[in-house]
Scaffold this motif. Structure first.
Motif, mmCIF file in Angstrom:
data_model
loop_
_atom_site.group_PDB
_atom_site.id
_atom_site.type_symbol
_atom_site.label_atom_id
_atom_site.label_comp_id
_atom_site.label_asym_id
_atom_site.label_seq_id
_atom_site.Cartn_x
_atom_site.Cartn_y
_atom_site.Cartn_z
ATOM 1 N N THR A 36 0.815 -1.218 0.000
ATOM 2 C CA THR A 36 0.000 0.000 0.000
ATOM 3 C C THR A 36 0.850 1.270 0.000
ATOM 4 O O THR A 36 0.420 2.291 -0.527
ATOM 5 N N ALA A 37 2.057 1.221 0.557
ATOM 6 C CA ALA A 37 2.938 2.398 0.525
ATOM 7 C C ALA A 37 3.335 2.728 -0.911
ATOM 8 O O ALA A 37 3.408 3.892 -1.297
ATOM 9 N N ALA A 38 3.587 1.706 -1.706
ATOM 10 C CA ALA A 38 3.954 1.911 -3.110
ATOM 11 C C ALA A 38 2.733 2.288 -3.948
ATOM 12 O O ALA A 38 2.835 3.067 -4.890
ATOM 13 N N MET A 39 1.568 1.719 -3.604
ATOM 14 C CA MET A 39 0.343 1.989 -4.368
ATOM 15 C C MET A 39 -0.148 3.414 -4.173
ATOM 16 O O MET A 39 -0.519 4.076 -5.129
ATOM 17 N N GLY A 40 -0.180 3.886 -2.950
ATOM 18 C CA GLY A 40 -0.636 5.239 -2.671
ATOM 19 C C GLY A 40 -2.048 5.506 -3.153
ATOM 20 O O GLY A 40 -2.875 4.612 -3.268
ATOM 21 N N LYS A 41 -2.309 6.766 -3.469
ATOM 22 C CA LYS A 41 -3.625 7.220 -3.937
ATOM 23 C C LYS A 41 -3.459 7.772 -5.345
ATOM 24 O O LYS A 41 -2.736 8.740 -5.563
ATOM 25 N N LEU A 42 -4.122 7.150 -6.315
ATOM 26 C CA LEU A 42 -3.978 7.505 -7.724
ATOM 27 C C LEU A 42 -5.105 8.431 -8.165
ATOM 28 O O LEU A 42 -6.282 8.161 -7.898
ATOM 29 N N ASN A 43 -4.723 9.524 -8.829
ATOM 30 C CA ASN A 43 -5.691 10.469 -9.386
ATOM 31 C C ASN A 43 -5.398 10.696 -10.859
ATOM 32 O O ASN A 43 -4.243 10.636 -11.285
ATOM 33 N N PHE A 44 -6.468 10.975 -11.617
ATOM 34 C CA PHE A 44 -6.354 11.217 -13.048
ATOM 35 C C PHE A 44 -6.945 12.568 -13.410
ATOM 36 O O PHE A 44 -7.944 12.983 -12.819
ATOM 37 N N ASP A 45 -6.339 13.232 -14.381
ATOM 38 C CA ASP A 45 -6.894 14.442 -14.983
ATOM 39 C C ASP A 45 -7.062 14.159 -16.470
ATOM 40 O O ASP A 45 -6.080 13.881 -17.166
ATOM 41 N N LEU A 46 -8.300 14.222 -16.939
ATOM 42 C CA LEU A 46 -8.566 14.031 -18.364
ATOM 43 C C LEU A 46 -8.219 15.295 -19.130
ATOM 44 O O LEU A 46 -8.592 16.395 -18.719
ATOM 45 N N ILE A 47 -7.512 15.145 -20.233
ATOM 46 C CA ILE A 47 -7.187 16.272 -21.095
ATOM 47 C C ILE A 47 -8.030 16.217 -22.365
ATOM 48 O O ILE A 47 -8.575 17.218 -22.806
ATOM 49 N N GLN A 48 -8.152 15.011 -22.930
ATOM 50 C CA GLN A 48 -8.899 14.880 -24.180
ATOM 51 C C GLN A 48 -9.506 13.489 -24.289
ATOM 52 O O GLN A 48 -8.864 12.493 -23.955
ATOM 53 N N VAL A 49 -10.731 13.442 -24.761
ATOM 54 C CA VAL A 49 -11.395 12.194 -25.132
ATOM 55 C C VAL A 49 -11.886 12.389 -26.556
ATOM 56 O O VAL A 49 -12.606 13.351 -26.836
ATOM 57 N N LYS A 50 -11.470 11.507 -27.449
ATOM 58 C CA LYS A 50 -11.806 11.676 -28.861
ATOM 59 C C LYS A 50 -12.325 10.364 -29.439
ATOM 60 O O LYS A 50 -11.659 9.330 -29.340
ATOM 61 N N ARG A 51 -13.489 10.441 -30.040
ATOM 62 C CA ARG A 51 -14.048 9.272 -30.719
ATOM 63 C C ARG A 51 -13.358 9.117 -32.068
ATOM 64 O O ARG A 51 -13.369 10.036 -32.893
ATOM 65 N N LEU A 52 -12.755 7.963 -32.285
ATOM 66 C CA LEU A 52 -12.069 7.695 -33.546
ATOM 67 C C LEU A 52 -12.980 6.993 -34.544
ATOM 68 O O LEU A 52 -12.828 7.163 -35.753
#
Length: 95
Positions: A36-52
């Protein structure tokens, strides 16, 4: 690793290069984040979502891992594909 394609064709590209396969990706995850020390707390920031296409989406973002042993972060790109009615990650490039 919910959301990842459970296939030998899954592609994950990280700091150690390209790896194919769901099981290899999962094994590398547990190796890189053994507790758990290595895992920590993961957060994401979306920049772009594009339908191909009706079958594919491209996602670009940033990730940040806050942990007691030191924070890390970077960027990621994902390729989602609709397979058998479900959206799954078929390519993940995280650096």
């Amino acid at each position: 690793m919910n959301g990842y394609w459970k296939s030998d064709s899954l592609l994950f590209v990280g700091k150690s290069g390209a790896n194919f396969g769901y099981q290899k990706t999962l094994d590398n995850y547990y190796k890189g984040y053994p507790d758990t020390a290595a895992m920590g707390k993961l957060n994401f920031d979306l920049i772009q979502v594009k339908r191909l296409s009706p079958e594919y989406f491209f996602v670009l973002g940033k990730w940040h891992l806050k942990r007691s042993i030191g924070d890390v972060g970077g960027a990621y790109t994902l390729l989602f594909r609709k397979i058998k009615g479900e959206w799954v990650i078929v390519v993940d490039h995280s650096s």
